[in-house]
Design a protein around this motif. Structure first.
Motif, PDB file in Angstrom:
ATOM      1  N   ILE A   1       0.844  -1.201   0.000  1.00 49.26           N
ATOM      2  CA  ILE A   1       0.000   0.000   0.000  1.00 49.26           C
ATOM      3  C   ILE A   1       0.874   1.243   0.000  1.00 49.26           C
ATOM      4  O   ILE A   1       0.644   2.201  -0.750  1.00 49.26           O
ATOM      5  CB  ILE A   1      -0.951   0.004   1.221  1.00 49.26           C
ATOM      6  N   ILE A   2       1.922   1.257   0.872  1.00 53.91           N
ATOM      7  CA  ILE A   2       2.839   2.392   0.934  1.00 53.91           C
ATOM      8  C   ILE A   2       3.546   2.582  -0.400  1.00 53.91           C
ATOM      9  O   ILE A   2       3.666   3.697  -0.920  1.00 53.91           O
ATOM     10  CB  ILE A   2       3.873   2.190   2.060  1.00 53.91           C
ATOM     11  N   GLU A   3       4.016   1.475  -0.971  1.00 55.73           N
ATOM     12  CA  GLU A   3       4.741   1.542  -2.238  1.00 55.73           C
ATOM     13  C   GLU A   3       3.853   2.077  -3.353  1.00 55.73           C
ATOM     14  O   GLU A   3       4.266   2.929  -4.150  1.00 55.73           O
ATOM     15  CB  GLU A   3       5.248   0.144  -2.605  1.00 55.73           C
ATOM     16  N   LYS A   4       2.584   1.605  -3.393  1.00 57.26           N
ATOM     17  CA  LYS A   4       1.656   2.069  -4.420  1.00 57.26           C
ATOM     18  C   LYS A   4       1.341   3.550  -4.245  1.00 57.26           C
ATOM     19  O   LYS A   4       1.278   4.316  -5.215  1.00 57.26           O
ATOM     20  CB  LYS A   4       0.363   1.257  -4.366  1.00 57.26           C
ATOM     21  N   SER A   5       1.202   3.980  -2.978  1.00 59.33           N
ATOM     22  CA  SER A   5       0.905   5.386  -2.701  1.00 59.33           C
ATOM     23  C   SER A   5       2.053   6.291  -3.154  1.00 59.33           C
ATOM     24  O   SER A   5       1.838   7.332  -3.767  1.00 59.33           O
ATOM     25  CB  SER A   5       0.642   5.573  -1.209  1.00 59.33           C
ATOM     26  N   MET A   6       3.298   5.851  -2.851  1.00 55.89           N
ATOM     27  CA  MET A   6       4.466   6.635  -3.252  1.00 55.89           C
ATOM     28  C   MET A   6       4.602   6.674  -4.773  1.00 55.89           C
ATOM     29  O   MET A   6       4.933   7.712  -5.353  1.00 55.89           O
ATOM     30  CB  MET A   6       5.729   6.055  -2.619  1.00 55.89           C
ATOM     31  N   THR A   7       4.330   5.554  -5.428  1.00 54.83           N
ATOM     32  CA  THR A   7       4.407   5.504  -6.890  1.00 54.83           C
ATOM     33  C   THR A   7       3.387   6.434  -7.523  1.00 54.83           C
ATOM     34  O   THR A   7       3.699   7.176  -8.465  1.00 54.83           O
ATOM     35  CB  THR A   7       4.190   4.060  -7.381  1.00 54.83           C
ATOM     36  N   ASP A   8       2.158   6.380  -6.986  1.00 53.52           N
ATOM     37  CA  ASP A   8       1.103   7.252  -7.512  1.00 53.52           C
ATOM     38  C   ASP A   8       1.447   8.722  -7.323  1.00 53.52           C
ATOM     39  O   ASP A   8       1.223   9.549  -8.214  1.00 53.52           O
ATOM     40  CB  ASP A   8      -0.234   6.935  -6.823  1.00 53.52           C
ATOM     41  N   GLN A   9       1.997   9.030  -6.142  1.00 56.26           N
ATOM     42  CA  GLN A   9       2.369  10.419  -5.857  1.00 56.26           C
ATOM     43  C   GLN A   9       3.489  10.887  -6.785  1.00 56.26           C
ATOM     44  O   GLN A   9       3.464  12.016  -7.289  1.00 56.26           O
ATOM     45  CB  GLN A   9       2.807  10.541  -4.387  1.00 56.26           C
ATOM     46  N   THR A  10       4.480  10.012  -7.004  1.00 55.15           N
ATOM     47  CA  THR A  10       5.586  10.349  -7.902  1.00 55.15           C
ATOM     48  C   THR A  10       5.100  10.588  -9.320  1.00 55.15           C
ATOM     49  O   THR A  10       5.500  11.559  -9.982  1.00 55.15           O
ATOM     50  CB  THR A  10       6.635   9.224  -7.889  1.00 55.15           C
ATOM     51  N   GLU A  11       4.212   9.714  -9.784  1.00 58.61           N
ATOM     52  CA  GLU A  11       3.673   9.864 -11.134  1.00 58.61           C
ATOM     53  C   GLU A  11       2.866  11.148 -11.262  1.00 58.61           C
ATOM     54  O   GLU A  11       2.927  11.844 -12.274  1.00 58.61           O
ATOM     55  CB  GLU A  11       2.789   8.655 -11.486  1.00 58.61           C
ATOM     56  N   ARG A  12       2.115  11.478 -10.219  1.00 55.45           N
ATOM     57  CA  ARG A  12       1.309  12.699 -10.239  1.00 55.45           C
ATOM     58  C   ARG A  12       2.201  13.939 -10.306  1.00 55.45           C
ATOM     59  O   ARG A  12       1.939  14.877 -11.058  1.00 55.45           O
ATOM     60  CB  ARG A  12       0.417  12.755  -9.005  1.00 55.45           C
TER      61      ARG A  12
END
Length: 334
Positions: free
Chosen positions: A89-100
């Motif tokens: 969940i943390i990894e997905k959140s960080m990835t989404d934030q980075t992409e955004r």
């Protein structure tokens, strides 16, 4: 829990016990001290100390017990999906934030590029009527009026030119073409552009060029010399500005020396800073603080080193040190 409590405090418990044993030993060995009363006092001290430990134990462990109960009752499975571990969940959140953030940065970069292109197009559009205006001014017979209009035209021309190069300077590496430049032709071309301003202020030029050719980019070198000449003319009164070129330590150098108001020593380290004008002449509204900043920025990729010497009310000297051919090995276009 009791064991841990006693282990954590064993140092001062041992200290207390040793202290009581020393008191008993002294009372036993010293006949002047009554032994039984001392023994009674030690006994009471031990009772009080044990009671103190009991009270402290209950107070200090009550909070930690509540923490343990809360931790045991915490059901992480109700917060985290069984098939998706917390790390994912943390990894997905960080990835989404980075992409955004990347997407947002790309959009902002695109907007800036569009604004830059629009401004450059506008500057080029303005240059057309400005050129026509200059041709019209040249046909005016009234010399005082012609001189005044030419001076105001030149101010607009220099401000537009400065703004144009300001927008281009971020991409200067893509715009360089290094070649052998005739220094005399370049300097005289810039002086001709500034002629009306110099005549208005009664400024002449003493030109001595021992070195007539240098390696550089013609367009950006012209901009650098234009800014330095404009700076010298702006802050000089009637008189001559010395321009000379020479060779020193196997490098070509160009020196522009004026005898104007000079620069305060405390301002010298900051004159190339963006937006910096002067700490001694706050009423000077003619300065934008961009000319020397852009000069320095343009000189760096050209490997031109700029030295400044100045003295208040005695003038300023700018010296350009040009690179050797080997210094341009990493520059495209050489």
């Amino acid at each position: 829990m009791i064991k841990n409590f006693l282990i954590e405090r064993r140092s001062w418990i041992l200290l207390f016990i040793i202290q009581q044993l020393v008191i008993i030993l002294v009372a036993y060995l010293d006949n002047a001290i009554p032994f039984k009363p001392i023994l009674y006092i030690v006994f009471l001290s031990m009772i009080i100390f044990i009671l103190f430990l009991v009270v402290r134990y209950h107070k200090e462990t009550k909070f930690y017990k509540s923490l343990e109960e809360w931790e045991n009752n915490l059901d992480l499975t109700s917060i985290i999906e069984p098939e998706r571990p917390f790390e994912k969940i943390i990894e997905k959140s960080m990835t989404d934030q980075t992409e955004r953030l990347k997407r947002l940065a790309s959009e902002n970069q695109l907007v800036l590029e569009m604004e830059k292109d629009e401004l450059l197009a506008w500057i080029h559009e303005v240059k057309t009527p400005l050129t026509a205006m200059h041709l019209i001014i040249e046909r005016i017979d009234d010399k005082p009026l012609k001189s005044q209009l030419t001076y105001e035209w030149l101010r607009i021309h220099l401000l537009l030119d400065q703004q144009l190069h300001h927008k281009r300077i971020s991409f200067i590496e893509n715009d360089l073409f290094i070649e052998t430049i005739n220094l005399k032709e370049l300097i005289f071309k810039e002086l001709k552009t500034l002629q009306s301003w110099c005549i208005r202020k009664g400024i002449g030029f003493d030109i001595q060029l021992e070195v007539t050719e240098v390696l550089s980019d013609a367009k950006w070198l012209a901009f650098i010399i234009r800014q330095l000449l404009s700076n010298s003319i702006k802050y000089s009164e009637a008189g001559d500005i010395n321009i000379k070129s020479f060779e020193e330590n196997d490098r070509a150098k160009l020196e522009i020396q004026d005898f104007g108001r000079g620069i305060d020593p405390k301002d010298l380290p900051r004159i190339f800073d963006k937006g910096f004008t002067s700490t001694t002449n706050h009423a000077d509204n003619a300065s934008t603080g961009m000319g020397l900043y852009l000069t320095k920025k343009a000189a760096e990729p050209l490997h031109i080193h700029i030295e400044v010497r100045s003295k208040i009310d005695a003038g300023t000297t700018f010296t350009l040190s040009f690179p050797k051919k080997n210094d341009f090995v990493n520059i495209a276009g050489m």
